[in-house]
Motif scaffolding. Sequence first.
Motif, short mmCIF file in Angstrom:
data_model
loop_
_atom_site.label_atom_id
_atom_site.label_comp_id
_atom_site.label_asym_id
_atom_site.label_seq_id
_atom_site.Cartn_x
_atom_site.Cartn_y
_atom_site.Cartn_z
N LEU A 2 -34.32 -20.10 9.47
CA LEU A 2 -33.72 -20.87 8.52
C LEU A 2 -32.27 -20.19 7.71
CD1 LEU A 2 -33.89 -23.72 6.87
CD2 LEU A 2 -35.25 -22.37 5.30
N TYR A 3 -32.70 -18.92 7.70
CA TYR A 3 -31.90 -18.11 7.14
C TYR A 3 -30.49 -18.23 8.06
CZ TYR A 3 -28.99 -14.42 5.14
OH TYR A 3 -28.09 -13.49 4.70
N TRP A 4 -30.79 -18.02 9.40
CA TRP A 4 -29.55 -17.92 10.24
C TRP A 4 -28.93 -19.11 10.21
CZ3 TRP A 4 -28.50 -13.40 12.04
CH2 TRP A 4 -27.34 -13.29 13.10
N HIS A 5 -29.44 -20.51 10.50
CA HIS A 5 -28.87 -21.69 10.37
C HIS A 5 -28.12 -21.75 9.09
CE1 HIS A 5 -31.25 -22.38 13.72
NE2 HIS A 5 -32.13 -22.91 13.30
N PHE A 6 -28.62 -21.24 7.93
CA PHE A 6 -27.82 -21.45 6.69
C PHE A 6 -26.44 -20.67 6.74
CE2 PHE A 6 -26.91 -21.51 2.41
CZ PHE A 6 -26.41 -20.43 1.95
N VAL A 7 -26.55 -19.35 7.37
CA VAL A 7 -25.50 -18.56 7.32
C VAL A 7 -24.33 -19.24 8.22
CG1 VAL A 7 -24.47 -16.27 8.32
CG2 VAL A 7 -26.58 -16.47 7.00
N ASP A 8 -24.97 -19.88 9.37
CA ASP A 8 -24.07 -20.64 10.41
C ASP A 8 -23.45 -21.84 9.70
OD1 ASP A 8 -24.94 -21.67 13.64
OD2 ASP A 8 -22.98 -21.10 12.89
N LEU A 9 -24.13 -22.48 8.95
CA LEU A 9 -23.61 -23.48 8.42
C LEU A 9 -22.46 -23.18 7.36
CD1 LEU A 9 -23.45 -26.80 7.16
CD2 LEU A 9 -25.13 -26.09 5.74
N ILE A 10 -22.59 -22.41 6.44
CA ILE A 10 -21.66 -21.68 5.68
C ILE A 10 -20.32 -21.23 6.39
CG2 ILE A 10 -21.04 -19.89 4.08
CD1 ILE A 10 -22.67 -21.71 2.85
N TRP A 11 -20.67 -20.67 7.77
CA TRP A 11 -19.47 -20.42 8.34
C TRP A 11 -18.65 -21.41 8.76
CZ3 TRP A 11 -15.92 -17.00 9.37
CH2 TRP A 11 -15.27 -16.82 10.43
N ILE A 12 -19.36 -22.57 9.36
CA ILE A 12 -18.49 -23.82 9.71
C ILE A 12 -17.63 -24.20 8.32
CG2 ILE A 12 -18.98 -26.22 10.44
CD1 ILE A 12 -20.42 -24.87 12.26
N LEU A 13 -18.12 -24.00 7.21
CA LEU A 13 -17.56 -24.70 6.05
C LEU A 13 -16.12 -23.62 5.94
CD1 LEU A 13 -20.29 -25.46 3.54
CD2 LEU A 13 -18.83 -27.23 4.80
N VAL A 14 -16.59 -22.34 6.11
CA VAL A 14 -15.77 -21.21 5.86
C VAL A 14 -14.50 -21.43 7.06
CG1 VAL A 14 -15.01 -18.96 6.11
CG2 VAL A 14 -17.25 -19.39 4.73
N PHE A 15 -14.80 -21.63 8.05
CA PHE A 15 -13.80 -21.96 9.30
C PHE A 15 -12.91 -22.96 9.00
CE2 PHE A 15 -12.13 -21.26 13.35
CZ PHE A 15 -12.00 -22.32 13.92
N THR A 16 -13.62 -24.08 8.42
CA THR A 16 -12.91 -25.37 8.21
C THR A 16 -11.91 -25.00 7.19
OG1 THR A 16 -14.86 -26.60 9.01
CG2 THR A 16 -13.20 -27.90 8.06
N THR A 17 -12.38 -24.54 5.91
CA THR A 17 -11.53 -24.46 4.92
C THR A 17 -10.40 -23.54 5.19
OG1 THR A 17 -13.46 -24.84 3.50
CG2 THR A 17 -11.65 -23.56 2.36
N VAL A 18 -10.59 -22.26 5.65
CA VAL A 18 -9.55 -21.25 5.83
C VAL A 18 -8.65 -21.73 6.93
CG1 VAL A 18 -9.35 -18.82 5.95
CG2 VAL A 18 -10.98 -19.75 4.58
N PHE A 19 -9.35 -21.95 8.36
CA PHE A 19 -8.27 -21.88 9.31
C PHE A 19 -7.95 -23.41 9.72
CE2 PHE A 19 -8.83 -17.68 10.19
CZ PHE A 19 -10.10 -17.22 9.68
N LEU A 20 -8.81 -24.23 9.25
CA LEU A 20 -8.56 -25.82 9.78
C LEU A 20 -7.62 -26.49 8.64
CD1 LEU A 20 -11.58 -26.81 11.76
CD2 LEU A 20 -9.46 -26.01 12.63
N ILE A 21 -8.23 -26.49 7.56
CA ILE A 21 -7.49 -27.37 6.50
C ILE A 21 -6.30 -26.57 5.78
CG2 ILE A 21 -7.64 -28.21 3.98
CD1 ILE A 21 -10.64 -28.78 4.71
N ARG A 22 -6.47 -25.29 5.77
CA ARG A 22 -5.52 -24.56 5.09
C ARG A 22 -5.31 -24.75 3.91
NH1 ARG A 22 -4.42 -20.60 8.67
NH2 ARG A 22 -4.15 -21.04 10.84
#
Lengths: 699, 360, 188
Positions: C168-188
């Motif tokens: 569960l923890y690993w999935h959480f970290v993964d989910l956070i990464w999706i959000l980080v990636f989207t925010t920093v690299f996609l949405i800018r």
Amino acid sequence: MKTVADSPRANRETSEGSAEEGNLSRKLSILIAVCGGIAGGGITMLIRLGLGLHFWGTGPVLVVAVLTGFFAYLSASLGLRVLLSLDSVRGMLTGLGGAAAGMCATSLLRRASGLPAWDADPVLTIGMLTGVACYLVSLGVLNDWWRWATGAPAREERRRPIRGWRRYFNVDTSHKVIGIQYFVTGLCFLPFGVLLQLIGRTHMIDPHLGILPSAAYESIISDHGILMMFVVVLPVFSGLMNYFVPLLIGARDVAFPRLNAFSFWLTPPAGLLVVLSLMAGGFDTGWTAYPPLSASFENPGMDFILVGVYLAGGSSILTAINILTTVFKMRAPGMSFFRMPVFIWSSIATVGLSLVFTPFIAMAFLMVLSERLLGMGFFNPSMGGQVLLYQFLFWFYSHPAVYIFVLIGLGLISDILPVFSRKPLFGYKGVAIANPAIAIGGTVVFAHHMFAAGMPAWLRVPFMVTTLLVAVPTGVKVFAWTATTWMAKMRLQTPLLFVFSAVILFLVGGLTGVPLGIVPIDLYLHDTYWVVGHFHAMFFGGFLMTVIAAIYYWFPKVSGRMLSERIGKWQWLLMTVGMFLLVVPMLGLGLEGMRRRINDYEFAMHFQALHAATAVGGLMVFAGLVLLGRNIVMSLKRGPVAGDNPWGARTLEWMVSSPPPEHNFDEIPEVLDRPHMHGVAGSVHARVGSKQASQGEQE
Amino acid sequence: MCLTLAVVSGGLAYLFLTVDLIPNPGSAERILIDDFMRILLAIAGVVFGIVVTILSYSLLFFRRRPGDESDARPTSGNSFLELTWTIIPLVVVVILSFQGDEILDQMMAKRPGRGMTSTVYSLGVFVPGMLSPADTSARELPIDVTASRFIWRFAYPEQGIDSAYTLVVPVDHRVVFRIQSQDVIHSFWVQQWGPKQDAVPGLSPVLRITPTKTGQYAVECSQLCGFGHTNMTAPVRVVSNEEFEEWVEEQRSAAGTPSPPAGSHVMIDLAASNMAFDTRVITVPAGVMVMISFDNRDKGVPHNFAVYESPAAQKQIFVGRIITGPQRISYSFMAPTRPGTYFFRCDVHPTTMTGTFVVK
Amino acid sequence: MAVSVHESAGARASRLRTGVALFLVSEACLFGSLFWTYYYLRGLTPGWPAHFPSATLPAFNTLVLLAGSGTAWVAARTVRRGSRTRLSAALLATAILGAAFLAVTFWEWGHEVFRPWTDAYGSVFFTLTGFHALHVFGGVVLMLALYARTVRHKISSRNHTTIDVGSLYWHFVDLIWILVFTTVFLIR
């Protein structure tokens, strides 16, 4: 039945046996203490010379001398072996050594990479972090987890169980021990915090007397604020929750005892760092530590606060995980949510807030620290940052924080009042629901601390509305308490007297908060003494008075003895008058327009009398605390024996012995009705087995 | 019982409604604030009176008789009562927040335009009539306020005054302050005028005030900004229109050199690294106490900070102690009272580490 | 002394799950504050973002992390009715994938043109990705610990809650990464 503390009789026997040698060894111990102190002071002076500072610095040299002297005294009187067998002592020594090692390592690394070896901020900060890490490892709180992680076989009791006072200086997983550790730690820092403010108040009677160098005043009050909030209120409430939540819900311990122990042991270093900040030059920013001032403030005292609050915050998050899981998963059969004492409702509302909001202040403080140490630019407009960002993050935690600081006190009122009124709590369901209502409502009011801050003007209005709305559930509680006393059969014993004062002080606090919630009025009152008077009334009513009421109420359960009613009543009178003397003049000063956090004022403003009144009030509060201390110490040995249920109360903790057995309940009771249903025919809160417990029938 | 309640609550309410609790009103905004505060405190007084009276009564008359160990009559709820004490406060606070919003709008309203001249706020109610005194101006007077540690500086862009250390404003005239900060957060506040506004680096919030009383006041900084925060004040004079015009003329003709109040402090951060100062120009007002927070970052290299009349370095104004880095030191000295361009340098490296010291 | 119903293994497992879920709530709030910081600065600071870090490596990293989630899911399934070797392999694989993620992240950090102290954008970028990396590191340590315990026969099909929460923890970290990636690299 095993008890937590040794019986007083056994203690007396051992001390009587050594009475002969007692005097001699006492003198020898004092001699060793003095030698130790001188040695410690001397070493400090040498270190200072080595660092290139002037050899004499009053603060550091004296403090180290006192500490080494005290340690020497303890070694002499207890024996070094005994002393070092205590986890806390070992941990502290290793921590100090680790801090020194960390500082040296950092200096060497800096020199090796071409930087100047000494720069107060990074060297001290890394020293703090390595110190805390070494302290935790040496304490032994991490051992079990390490064994778990490496898959080593679990070892059961590896040494014989420790009894007596030593238990409280060791790592212990029993929630009752941890509860007392938290509580006493908080109470130990309380007089220091009060003393800080007494110095401040005395200075303000006549700032030109020179009691304090003017630059020190702001540091003293800022440290007073942080100390009281994070190192007194948080641990004291954690202590109460840890001790009584399992008892009140019919559990044997909390959900994660080892996590519980770990979260307690984060608290002493947090307190130490907050106190040490004063010696590192203090911090001149107010407890709110707004950048850019906090990010550029020269003295490293700021860093101590940032790390110290981090530790305290981490501790509160872990406590939150524990208490929430305990209440959700470990209630006795039959205890539905609406059969829980209001104290439990308050506890889960409080820790829920802790869990969710503490990360925000953690991040805000970390950002300030990173600006100080690494030159990052979150709040620096010339680097693209925004100054107000800090305030939004900070207050997003710090407003719910004030509910963390009072909700449990209000829950205590709701649970103590019915006992001494011999009536159920009026409107129990409304009061119970008011707790999560206040918690949730309190999440959307935070920007009322920022009405003058320069945020978009239109944004202030929604926060005004929410701020006023959150007064409604709070009012529900006050009215419910008032109605509970109507047609009651009140017993004017000390816990009730303190509850009474608490309600009135809290009411003053709440009513004086309403003008602060209205934007145009706040634009006048913001940053004046009105705010200071307001929140002190809240803290006195919601924290200090209620905690003292809880002490008088629960001391019999924890220690098996009753506190003296006579001292209690005098203490109550002293503290109630003192608190009003403190709060009301401050409200007056605020209306007159005296700014807060200033160390001087013009005599022509006639503020002197009001400041003098607050100083007298503060002194009376301090005197009351001294009386409390005396009462506790005296009653521990010589108070009248309490019995299981001296107050005739109807909650689960009174069904067991005083003090409770190690495992709390011989048999987990089955809950049948709400607590405190005095006078309701046939109502019994809980029963054990097939027989009815005498819950509600008196001794 | 009811009588006691009425007397206590009524008494408190009357007290708060009539006594002038906030002293020295000096602006139209203050009238709004003071009146609303009266209402709030009166309501608070009523609530306080009711609760304390009932509690005291209970404590006095609902005590158990000695020896009576029985329970009281277990009234544990009354839906009507509980609903009442939830709904009534709810309604009251909603009304209060609407009123608060209304007053805020009035206070912040731009001029000329809506609002203030057409209604009078009296005892919590808006009634038609003239707000007394009426604002006699046709438009607002803009003043720029710059806060720095620990001085307030004012500029009047429309009058062409670019640096004044006393705030002079004409009475009965709406002023709009644009507030900025050069270093940390400060807060612009004159107690007699009512509202305050923080000065935040990177932002320029505005504050609108209509002073209504002539006299001498003071700007007090209301956000802790360092060791000089307590004394970070500036004198304020509210004068008649004629006097204001005279003062403006005086300032413009440079017959008077503006100078900050006696005893003002200015704090400047200066660093020396890689054999150079990090600033080439230091500007201070005339006659203030200057505190230089000097950070020598060059390891093993001695530096200092010294101010002279000219690059010839014959006449010294201040010579600071030489320190070997890495070390910090604070220098304090009085800036010259005569405005002009002076010269600062490091005495150990007089040719390579130099700069201009400007006194305005 | 009657044994409380709370002493059973099932009750302990349930408590562990609740505790870890609460912990994840807190961590979510921690990242919430960082996202708030990013979007606040993005909204108010002109010229945002000040820099444009390349999105290719982070995209690759996303796949690495997702693969790690996959192996973690395999582990959670295997513990109920699979072999010990398969379980320990899945755990080890997850740890290795996490370590790979970290290696790529460090490489990427070293090759950015900006540093945390360059400007506010740099500060937020490194703090957001940094805290996420810290959590991945925690996940790697957790997976290695679970691996050690599996190898020493401490995990069984009846005593497997730790694997569940680890996953569960690993999935959480993964989910956070999706959000980080989207925010920093996609949405800018």
